[in-house]
Each structure stands twice: as C-alpha cells, then as structure tokens.
Design a protein around this motif. Sequence first.
Motif, PDB file in Angstrom:
ATOM      1  N   LYS A 154       0.826  -1.219   0.000  1.00  0.00           N
ATOM      2  CA  LYS A 154       0.000   0.000   0.000  1.00  0.00           C
ATOM      3  C   LYS A 154       0.855   1.261   0.000  1.00  0.00           C
ATOM      4  N   GLN A 155       2.160   1.099   0.261  1.00  0.00           N
ATOM      5  CA  GLN A 155       3.039   2.269   0.262  1.00  0.00           C
ATOM      6  C   GLN A 155       3.342   2.666  -1.179  1.00  0.00           C
ATOM      7  N   LEU A 156       3.119   3.923  -1.466  1.00  0.00           N
ATOM      8  CA  LEU A 156       3.201   4.381  -2.857  1.00  0.00           C
ATOM      9  C   LEU A 156       4.589   4.195  -3.463  1.00  0.00           C
ATOM     10  N   ASP A 157       5.618   4.360  -2.628  1.00  0.00           N
ATOM     11  CA  ASP A 157       6.971   4.288  -3.186  1.00  0.00           C
ATOM     12  C   ASP A 157       7.519   2.857  -3.209  1.00  0.00           C
ATOM     13  N   GLN A 158       6.670   1.869  -2.932  1.00  0.00           N
ATOM     14  CA  GLN A 158       7.166   0.482  -2.864  1.00  0.00           C
ATOM     15  C   GLN A 158       6.715  -0.365  -4.041  1.00  0.00           C
ATOM     16  N   GLU A 159       7.650  -1.090  -4.626  1.00  0.00           N
ATOM     17  CA  GLU A 159       7.271  -2.148  -5.573  1.00  0.00           C
ATOM     18  C   GLU A 159       7.669  -3.449  -4.885  1.00  0.00           C
ATOM     19  N   VAL A 160       6.667  -4.244  -4.540  1.00  0.00           N
ATOM     20  CA  VAL A 160       6.943  -5.424  -3.712  1.00  0.00           C
ATOM     21  C   VAL A 160       6.983  -6.701  -4.554  1.00  0.00           C
ATOM     22  N   HIS A 161       8.069  -7.422  -4.410  1.00  0.00           N
ATOM     23  CA  HIS A 161       8.204  -8.744  -5.036  1.00  0.00           C
ATOM     24  C   HIS A 161       8.302  -9.768  -3.910  1.00  0.00           C
ATOM     25  N   LEU A 162       7.846 -10.977  -4.191  1.00  0.00           N
ATOM     26  CA  LEU A 162       7.867 -12.028  -3.169  1.00  0.00           C
ATOM     27  C   LEU A 162       8.445 -13.298  -3.780  1.00  0.00           C
ATOM     28  N   LEU A 163       9.377 -13.938  -3.067  1.00  0.00           N
ATOM     29  CA  LEU A 163       9.928 -15.216  -3.522  1.00  0.00           C
ATOM     30  C   LEU A 163       9.468 -16.323  -2.575  1.00  0.00           C
ATOM     31  N   VAL A 164       8.798 -17.346  -3.160  1.00  0.00           N
ATOM     32  CA  VAL A 164       8.366 -18.507  -2.364  1.00  0.00           C
ATOM     33  C   VAL A 164       8.789 -19.779  -3.098  1.00  0.00           C
ATOM     34  N   ARG A 165       8.763 -20.893  -2.394  1.00  0.00           N
ATOM     35  CA  ARG A 165       8.995 -22.183  -3.067  1.00  0.00           C
ATOM     36  C   ARG A 165       7.764 -22.513  -3.904  1.00  0.00           C
ATOM     37  N   GLU A 166       7.985 -23.145  -5.067  1.00  0.00           N
ATOM     38  CA  GLU A 166       6.835 -23.391  -5.947  1.00  0.00           C
ATOM     39  C   GLU A 166       5.791 -24.288  -5.278  1.00  0.00           C
ATOM     40  N   THR A 167       6.241 -25.202  -4.402  1.00  0.00           N
ATOM     41  CA  THR A 167       5.313 -26.105  -3.722  1.00  0.00           C
ATOM     42  C   THR A 167       4.298 -25.330  -2.867  1.00  0.00           C
ATOM     43  N   PHE A 168       4.701 -24.162  -2.404  1.00  0.00           N
ATOM     44  CA  PHE A 168       3.838 -23.420  -1.477  1.00  0.00           C
ATOM     45  C   PHE A 168       3.228 -22.175  -2.115  1.00  0.00           C
ATOM     46  N   LYS A 169       3.297 -22.114  -3.443  1.00  0.00           N
ATOM     47  CA  LYS A 169       2.829 -20.911  -4.136  1.00  0.00           C
ATOM     48  C   LYS A 169       1.337 -20.662  -3.905  1.00  0.00           C
ATOM     49  N   SER A 170       0.563 -21.739  -3.694  1.00  0.00           N
ATOM     50  CA  SER A 170      -0.889 -21.542  -3.541  1.00  0.00           C
ATOM     51  C   SER A 170      -1.215 -20.657  -2.342  1.00  0.00           C
ATOM     52  N   ALA A 171      -0.264 -20.528  -1.412  1.00  0.00           N
ATOM     53  CA  ALA A 171      -0.508 -19.649  -0.251  1.00  0.00           C
ATOM     54  C   ALA A 171      -0.349 -18.174  -0.610  1.00  0.00           C
ATOM     55  N   THR A 172      -0.041 -17.897  -1.874  1.00  0.00           N
ATOM     56  CA  THR A 172       0.035 -16.480  -2.280  1.00  0.00           C
ATOM     57  C   THR A 172      -1.234 -16.057  -3.018  1.00  0.00           C
ATOM     58  N   ILE A 173      -2.129 -17.016  -3.299  1.00  0.00           N
ATOM     59  CA  ILE A 173      -3.376 -16.683  -4.016  1.00  0.00           C
ATOM     60  C   ILE A 173      -4.262 -15.858  -3.092  1.00  0.00           C
ATOM     61  N   GLY A 174      -4.637 -14.683  -3.580  1.00  0.00           N
ATOM     62  CA  GLY A 174      -5.445 -13.781  -2.752  1.00  0.00           C
ATOM     63  C   GLY A 174      -4.663 -12.558  -2.300  1.00  0.00           C
ATOM     64  N   LEU A 175      -3.350 -12.588  -2.504  1.00  0.00           N
ATOM     65  CA  LEU A 175      -2.545 -11.396  -2.181  1.00  0.00           C
ATOM     66  C   LEU A 175      -2.868 -10.288  -3.200  1.00  0.00           C
ATOM     67  N   PRO A 176      -2.702  -9.021  -2.850  1.00  0.00           N
ATOM     68  CA  PRO A 176      -2.963  -7.952  -3.818  1.00  0.00           C
ATOM     69  C   PRO A 176      -2.176  -8.180  -5.113  1.00  0.00           C
ATOM     70  N   GLU A 177      -2.804  -7.802  -6.229  1.00  0.00           N
ATOM     71  CA  GLU A 177      -2.193  -8.114  -7.526  1.00  0.00           C
ATOM     72  C   GLU A 177      -0.897  -7.348  -7.785  1.00  0.00           C
ATOM     73  N   ASN A 178      -0.708  -6.242  -7.068  1.00  0.00           N
ATOM     74  CA  ASN A 178       0.537  -5.492  -7.318  1.00  0.00           C
ATOM     75  C   ASN A 178       1.754  -6.116  -6.628  1.00  0.00           C
ATOM     76  N   ILE A 179       1.557  -7.208  -5.942  1.00  0.00           N
ATOM     77  CA  ILE A 179       2.722  -7.940  -5.384  1.00  0.00           C
ATOM     78  C   ILE A 179       3.148  -8.983  -6.425  1.00  0.00           C
ATOM     79  N   ILE A 180       4.375  -8.875  -6.870  1.00  0.00           N
ATOM     80  CA  ILE A 180       4.856  -9.775  -7.935  1.00  0.00           C
ATOM     81  C   ILE A 180       5.486 -11.012  -7.296  1.00  0.00           C
ATOM     82  N   VAL A 181       4.920 -12.173  -7.633  1.00  0.00           N
ATOM     83  CA  VAL A 181       5.377 -13.419  -6.982  1.00  0.00           C
ATOM     84  C   VAL A 181       6.368 -14.159  -7.884  1.00  0.00           C
ATOM     85  N   HIS A 182       7.520 -14.512  -7.334  1.00  0.00           N
ATOM     86  CA  HIS A 182       8.514 -15.338  -8.031  1.00  0.00           C
ATOM     87  C   HIS A 182       8.561 -16.682  -7.295  1.00  0.00           C
ATOM     88  N   THR A 183       8.863 -17.724  -8.045  1.00  0.00           N
ATOM     89  CA  THR A 183       8.925 -19.024  -7.369  1.00  0.00           C
ATOM     90  C   THR A 183      10.291 -19.679  -7.530  1.00  0.00           C
TER      91      THR A 183
END
Lengths: 557, 58
Positions: free
Chosen positions: A26-55
């Motif tokens: 929600k911070q205007l000056d932030q571009e947020v990326h997230l790195l998770v293991r691919e096995t656990f990626k389903s726990a990122t479903i529902g996060l705001p779309e502006n969070i970029i998920v890498h696996t």
Amino acid sequence: MKTLVIQLARFGDIYLTWPTLIKMSKQLDQEVHLLVRETFKSATIGLPENIIVHTLPSVSMMSAILSHESGEDQAMDIFDGLLDQLYSQKFDQILNLSFSPFSSYLTRSFEELGAQVKGYTRHSDGFLNFHDDTSAYFYAQVGPGRANQFHLSDIMAMMADLDLADEDRHISVWPKAQSSVQQTLNSISSEFIVFHVGASDLGKALSSYQIRQIILELLQETSYSIVLIGSSKESQLAQESKPRVGSERIFDLTGKTQLPDLFSVIQQAQCLLGVDSAPIHMASLVDTPTLNFSCRHVNSFETGPKSSKFKVMRTKELSEIDPLLISDLVLGLCESTVHAEVECTDEERLIGEMIRSVYLGTPYVRTIFKSTGFVLTQCLDLLPSVAKAYETPQDPKSRELMSIFDDLMKSYADSDVLMKVIVNWFDAERIRIPPGTISAIQEKTLGVLDNLQYVLMDWARQLGESVQFLDQSEDWSVQLDHVVKHFRFYNLEEGMEELQSFLSTNSHLFSNGILSSEASSLQKKIEGALKDSDYSRAADLLEYDLRTLLSTKDMIA
Amino acid sequence: MKTEKKLQTAIQRLEQSAQKIIDTRGYSSEPNKLKMLAEFIKEQLRNEDSRYSTRPIR
C-alpha cells in the motif's frame, strides 16, 4: 523502492507474512516482489495483484539432483535461471523473512550486488550475519522453547519497519471457494464450526480418538454443525474420527478443498478449531474466532492465532487435551466472552519482562529464581578475568579461561530461564562481529563483553534494592531429607522421583566451577551405590557427603 | 533411503568444492553459490517433508 521479500518457509509462514506484504504494497513508493517455493505458491493466491510473486523451482532442482550422478550441475543451471531473473530486477532492498541458512546465502548474493538487506545474511567470510536488531533478536530468542513472546507477524512487520494495527491483521477480500465446496456449505441448515483435523507436523496433530471425543462433545453440547477440513492425506484420519451418532451434522471436506477455498469456508464459520497449522493463520486473516490446541512443540505466543477472539488451549502434549472443556470454550468464543490472549504462567510472565528489560530498556525483573542469584553473581565475578583473557587471546591460559567461560554461559542458559535471555542475546551480539584483523575483532569482542557486564551489573543493582524468589520450593536441605528418608525405607520409586526432582531444581548447585570435581566424584559414588541396589549406602552418601559438600558451597556462594 | 544417500553425497560434494575454493581464493560469490545449493538441499529434505515442522531450520 523495489523490495524483494524472501519467504521460503511453508504455508503457515507465508500467511503470517501477509499483513506485512499487504501493508508494504500500500506504500506508494514500494514495488513489492515475493519469492516462495513453488510447492507453497498456492498460499500467495489472494494477495494484492501489485505484489509480484517469483517461485523457487524447488521441484525441478531436486529432480535434477536425483536424476543422475552429477545432477547438482543441472540443478545449478536451473537455479541460475532464477537468479538471473531476480538479479535483473535490480532490487534496492532484500527483506529475508525466512531465517534459514539457504536464504542467508541467497541474501548475501544480493548484498554483493549492492542491495540493502534485512534478515539473515552472511559476513564477507561466509559466517552467519544479521545487520538489523530484529534479526538478531530472532536468532537469539525466537522458536519453541525460547523466550520470545512477540507474534511472528509483528516481528516480520518490524523487520519491514512497519507497525501492524489491528485492522492490518485482517483482510477484507479473499478468494471465493470453488462451487462444489460452496454448495456443501449452502446445504448446511444450521450455523457451523470448522475443525481442522490435521497438522503439518505429526508431533502437533490430534489423534483420531481425541478428534472423535471433541466432535461428540460439540454435537452434544452445542447446536452447531461441524465441517471437517484437511488435506487429502488427512481424509483417512477424518473418516476414522467421525462418530456414528449425529453424523447428519458432520460435513467432511477433507481432501475436497484447495488451500485458497479455506478462506471462504473459515470466514463463513462461527469458529475454527485446530492445531498449529496454516488454517489458524487463515482464520486470523479473515478474523474468525479460533480455538487453538497447542503443545510444548509450539511457541503459541509467536505462531498462535491473531483473530479478534481466540483461545489457546495449552498442554504439554496434545494427548492431554480434555474434550469436555471444548464446548464451553467454543460457546464462549462464539458469544464473545473469551478474550484474545495467550495465558501466561508466572514463569512466562517473568521471561516476558526479562525480554523487555534487555531489549526495550524497561526495569529488570526483581522476582527471580533461587538459581538466578547464584549464576548472576558467579558470572559477574568471572567477567573481569575473562575480559583480561581476551586482551591476550594467544596465551594458552587465556584460551582455557575463554573456553571455560563459554561452557559456563551455556550451563547458565540451561539452568536458568532468565539468564538464558541474556546469554542468547550475548551470543547473537558476538555473531554480529564482522571478520577483520585480530585487534579489530578483539576490540569488538571486548565491547560486547562490556555490554554484558553493564546489563548484569544493572540487573544486580536493581535486585539489590529489592528481590523476591519465584520458586517456593523447599530448601535443598529439606528436599534432601525426603530423598534420604525414601532410600532408608526402601521406597525406591518415590526415592528416585524425589532424587530427580532434587537434582533438577538444584542444578545450579552442581554447575561448573567451585567444588565441581568433588561433586562429580560424589555423583559417581552415588550412581555406583544405586547401580548396586545398595540404597543404604546411597542414603549415607546423600545424607553425609552431599549435604556437607552443598553446605560448604552454600557458604562460599 | 537411496534418495537420502544420494542427496547426502550431493551435499558433501558441494560443500567440499566450496571449501576448496575458500581455501585457495577466499570467500567469494562462487563458494557462496555452492553453499547456497548445499543448504537448499538440506532444507528441502526437511521443508517439503511433512513429518517435520519448518521451525527447527530457522
């Protein structure tokens, strides 16, 4: 600011990271990326779309390693692909919320490229390092059996320099459940509660018998229907647990849901029941009242529920949970009479105060254990000579003293929970000393030793003003009388039990240092007598030799 | 069991390679990457095996 958040732990930890991720996004000056293991990626479903998920392609990397002899090279190629993709993002900041060795090396690689890093990383010589105080706190105090009483979601937020308000802990939008799941929920005519029957760790799971007893109790004492949730692996457990009576009020969704479906299922429920696992954290996000079954393998303060209403049933082992208590607690949660807090024992309250004293500068605890005074005094007496030894680290005598000091610190931490807070803080501070010349390391080590001395002296000074003892246990001399009496009258079982209890409550009297060699030789004699079943001799040794030795030690102390 | 042995061998090989580089050229990005992969395998053994909690690896 472009930030990569590294969260390589499992489902539950990813959900614990959500409040921090959402607030960052929600911070205007932030571009947020997230790195998770691919096995656990389903726990990122529902996060705001502006969070970029890498696996992290963990499955293909492992397959490569297992496929042939030197599969590491192929795994490294796959990993390089991810690293190239991440490095090309030119992140300004890395927020490592994984606290694991692998993530620390990964964070180090970004640090070498010039990114600012928070969380576990590596010194330039490869040793573990943490730049920020929160990570040092995590290393020292967080985990089962440790002193931490801050929730993990708050610790993660602290690392991102955020403070979570109550509204930041809950989400207002969540993924809808797939239609088959929603149809089942729609078919339930009464209000329902959700029971998560499984756990990620077998040590944290309830048995089928317990689950059945809890279900029976709920069916009998409340009007709620019960929805069972869990993975497909837990379907059999759910089948075994279902009672035959009242089955029309039981709805089994185990193995029939995808992880994101659970948001909707839990949100529509009056209450969630479960052990320490991902659904507890999902319930906190959708703010559903939660009854959490917890045991000693879990630190409820740090990974317990965070809904507006929750209750943690804490037992040493989950097998000790009394099903008869459950319905009252569930009704209390649904009717808002249960408060949201983890109940503390007196000891935990003291430990919490100690944590605040060391890290936040609040006044030191003045209620201590009998052992605390002993180890505190001994440590303070020893510190000047240890500091002197660090001035001449090459001298063999200095090395010997430094080694004794390390062993003593470990024994203090093992024998006294309040000293453990200080010892763990001290260890973390030593780890933060970077590589350098001998004189630079020496100077920094002396600085850390000085800080330890200030902390201990400050505490001792405050204890000098007023002190109370928490342990109301009898004096060691009276305890010893009981042990001797049991051995004299051949009450062997009681005698052994009392002896164990005597040894554990008075461990500080047997710690390294003064009279340790006498104590050790006497211990061997007592063990010999017990081995030979010569209980009269054991009683004599305890009554005359040990009592004399401990009386001398008491006088010295 | 066979899989675990294979992974242990891979870990050992990666750690030995990293140590050789550290001994000759000091710590750099190269051994850091080898250690990273070795730790990845160690954690993977625990992290995706549901018998274990993630907590001990922290």
